[in-house]
Scaffold this active site. Sequence first.
Site, PDB file in Angstrom:
ATOM      1  N   ARG A  47       0.836  -1.210   0.000  1.00  0.00           N
ATOM      2  CA  ARG A  47       0.000   0.000   0.000  1.00  0.00           C
ATOM      3  C   ARG A  47       0.868   1.256   0.000  1.00  0.00           C
ATOM      4  O   ARG A  47       0.551   2.248  -0.618  1.00  0.00           O
ATOM      5  CB  ARG A  47      -0.963  -0.009   1.192  1.00  0.00           C
ATOM      6  CG  ARG A  47      -1.777   1.260   1.335  1.00  0.00           C
ATOM      7  CD  ARG A  47      -3.074   1.070   2.139  1.00  0.00           C
ATOM      8  NE  ARG A  47      -2.918   0.287   3.347  1.00  0.00           N
ATOM      9  CZ  ARG A  47      -2.267   0.693   4.450  1.00  0.00           C
ATOM     10  NH1 ARG A  47      -1.732   1.890   4.503  1.00  0.00           N
ATOM     11  NH2 ARG A  47      -2.186  -0.086   5.509  1.00  0.00           N
ATOM     12  N   TYR A  99     -16.338  17.988 -14.415  1.00  0.00           N
ATOM     13  CA  TYR A  99     -16.596  16.564 -14.653  1.00  0.00           C
ATOM     14  C   TYR A  99     -17.641  16.090 -13.630  1.00  0.00           C
ATOM     15  O   TYR A  99     -17.428  16.220 -12.419  1.00  0.00           O
ATOM     16  CB  TYR A  99     -15.301  15.754 -14.522  1.00  0.00           C
ATOM     17  CG  TYR A  99     -15.556  14.271 -14.555  1.00  0.00           C
ATOM     18  CD1 TYR A  99     -15.949  13.641 -15.728  1.00  0.00           C
ATOM     19  CD2 TYR A  99     -15.450  13.507 -13.404  1.00  0.00           C
ATOM     20  CE1 TYR A  99     -16.216  12.285 -15.750  1.00  0.00           C
ATOM     21  CE2 TYR A  99     -15.703  12.146 -13.420  1.00  0.00           C
ATOM     22  CZ  TYR A  99     -16.095  11.545 -14.596  1.00  0.00           C
ATOM     23  OH  TYR A  99     -16.374  10.210 -14.602  1.00  0.00           O
ATOM     24  N   ASP A 170      -7.392  19.923 -13.753  1.00  0.00           N
ATOM     25  CA  ASP A 170      -7.724  18.601 -14.284  1.00  0.00           C
ATOM     26  C   ASP A 170      -7.352  18.634 -15.765  1.00  0.00           C
ATOM     27  O   ASP A 170      -8.021  19.276 -16.571  1.00  0.00           O
ATOM     28  CB  ASP A 170      -9.227  18.332 -14.077  1.00  0.00           C
ATOM     29  CG  ASP A 170      -9.659  16.953 -14.582  1.00  0.00           C
ATOM     30  OD1 ASP A 170      -8.925  16.363 -15.399  1.00  0.00           O
ATOM     31  OD2 ASP A 170     -10.752  16.493 -14.179  1.00  0.00           O
ATOM     32  N   LYS A 195      -8.205   7.562 -19.273  1.00  0.00           N
ATOM     33  CA  LYS A 195      -8.517   8.100 -20.600  1.00  0.00           C
ATOM     34  C   LYS A 195      -7.309   7.984 -21.541  1.00  0.00           C
ATOM     35  O   LYS A 195      -6.930   6.892 -21.878  1.00  0.00           O
ATOM     36  CB  LYS A 195      -9.021   9.535 -20.438  1.00  0.00           C
ATOM     37  CG  LYS A 195     -10.061   9.710 -19.314  1.00  0.00           C
ATOM     38  CD  LYS A 195     -11.362   8.975 -19.595  1.00  0.00           C
ATOM     39  CE  LYS A 195     -12.292   8.859 -18.392  1.00  0.00           C
ATOM     40  NZ  LYS A 195     -12.564  10.083 -17.652  1.00  0.00           N
TER      41      LYS A 195
HETATM   42  C1  LIG Z   1     -13.073  10.451 -16.387  1.00  0.00           C
HETATM   43  C2  LIG Z   1     -12.739  11.766 -15.810  1.00  0.00           C
HETATM   44  C3  LIG Z   1     -12.520  11.918 -14.423  1.00  0.00           C
HETATM   45  C4  LIG Z   1     -12.697  10.777 -13.439  1.00  0.00           C
HETATM   46  O1  LIG Z   1     -11.816   9.726 -13.665  1.00  0.00           O
HETATM   47  P1  LIG Z   1     -12.155   8.179 -13.322  1.00  0.00           P
HETATM   48  O2  LIG Z   1     -10.907   7.488 -13.754  1.00  0.00           O
HETATM   49  O3  LIG Z   1     -13.367   7.805 -14.103  1.00  0.00           O
HETATM   50  O4  LIG Z   1     -12.399   8.081 -11.871  1.00  0.00           O
HETATM   51  C5  LIG Z   1     -12.175  13.176 -13.965  1.00  0.00           C
HETATM   52  N1  LIG Z   1     -12.065  14.224 -14.788  1.00  0.00           N
HETATM   53  C6  LIG Z   1     -12.268  14.122 -16.117  1.00  0.00           C
HETATM   54  C7  LIG Z   1     -12.141  15.319 -16.982  1.00  0.00           C
HETATM   55  C8  LIG Z   1     -12.625  12.893 -16.674  1.00  0.00           C
HETATM   56  O5  LIG Z   1     -12.853  12.790 -17.989  1.00  0.00           O
END
Ligand SMILES: *Cc1c(COP(=O)(O)O)cnc(C)c1O
Length: 373
Positions: A47, A99, A170, A195
Amino acid sequence: MHIETIAIHAGNHIDESSKAVIQPIVMSTTFERGPDGEYPSGFIYGRAGNPNRALLENVLAKLELGEEAAAFSSGNAAGMAVFQSLKPGTHIIAPDDMYHGLRNQLKTLFAGILWFDFVDQSNPEMVQQAIKPHTGLLWIETPSNPLLKLSNITGLVKIAHENNIKVVVDNTFATPICQLPLTLGADLVMHSTTKYFGGHSDITGGVLITPVKDDWWARIRQVQEMGGAIPAPIDCYMLTRSIKTLPYRMRGHVNNAQLFAEFLENHAKVGQVMYPGLPSHPQHQLAKLQMLAFGGMLSFTVKGGADEARKVVNTVKIFTQATSLGGVESLIEHRASVEGPDTKTPKNLLRVSVGLEHIDDLIEDMSAALAAI
Ligand SMILES: *Cc1c(COP(=O)(O)O)cnc(C)c1O
């Protein structure tokens, strides 16, 4: 070093015992101590740290031109680590089209613990007006989802720092290939590595990247280690593997998205096309200043209403109707129905994650679907 070289080498080293050229996956949750009780490898317990995670964090930090990265089991876990690192009662200014998963997290899990306002950050005045005495964090997401609105990172950082407010960006939609927020003054970068970093729609993960190892970063490391929302060794390995091709994949996404946006813009059955690379985008000038490339995401409105938009997603053959983004395959999505009844997203809006198929095939597929409505 250039980004292509970093992507290939910063997440890998030759294993000393086996001489394996590619890092082995270390599944062990515990690591042998030395005669003096010390930890000769630097690893103690799964961890707290793992060799595959250490390599992943190294390449992620270097790609964003940061000092250190902390990897998490999802993008939402990375975002949550930021919120958990704040003192209770802190006020956060977040985008009005944040998001939705993180917006829901704030509203559901942090109600009564943190305070927040969701404002239109494409207008810096709105951010200035939202500042309160206990505002501690400005959360920026640019380009935004699904309207591809931009926020001026440099301008917003200036406002925030004048008021002792930390800035998190982000950077999921842009990736470090298209935008480097730390070079624009941000205090932290966040990604859903699910992504573009993963890139093949088969890994869930998230990351935070810092330019300095300060007290705030130490707190975030505590949340990572004590909270335990860490990625498994296999996920770290797979991400590191995917990242090797990220710069080349992004180039393909960007080229295809630009051509696809231009095709849509000239189509009689399409209303508005939202893509920062189009001169018609209201913030195209800002995009050229702030972004290195315009990304692989776009949205457009179909002339008509929700029925026409749904017909398009149900007629296309190469595009898959699904949420998420950043994979090699093109995805298309009717956003309003995903976001729920209180959404402000237009009912005729479709969001596209432009993949790496041949652009002519994508255009032909979409032409046929638009002709059918
Ligand atoms: C998908 C996404 C998230 C969240 O990520 P997860 O891996 O689904 O928890 C946060 N911000 C943006 C812009 C996203 O596209």
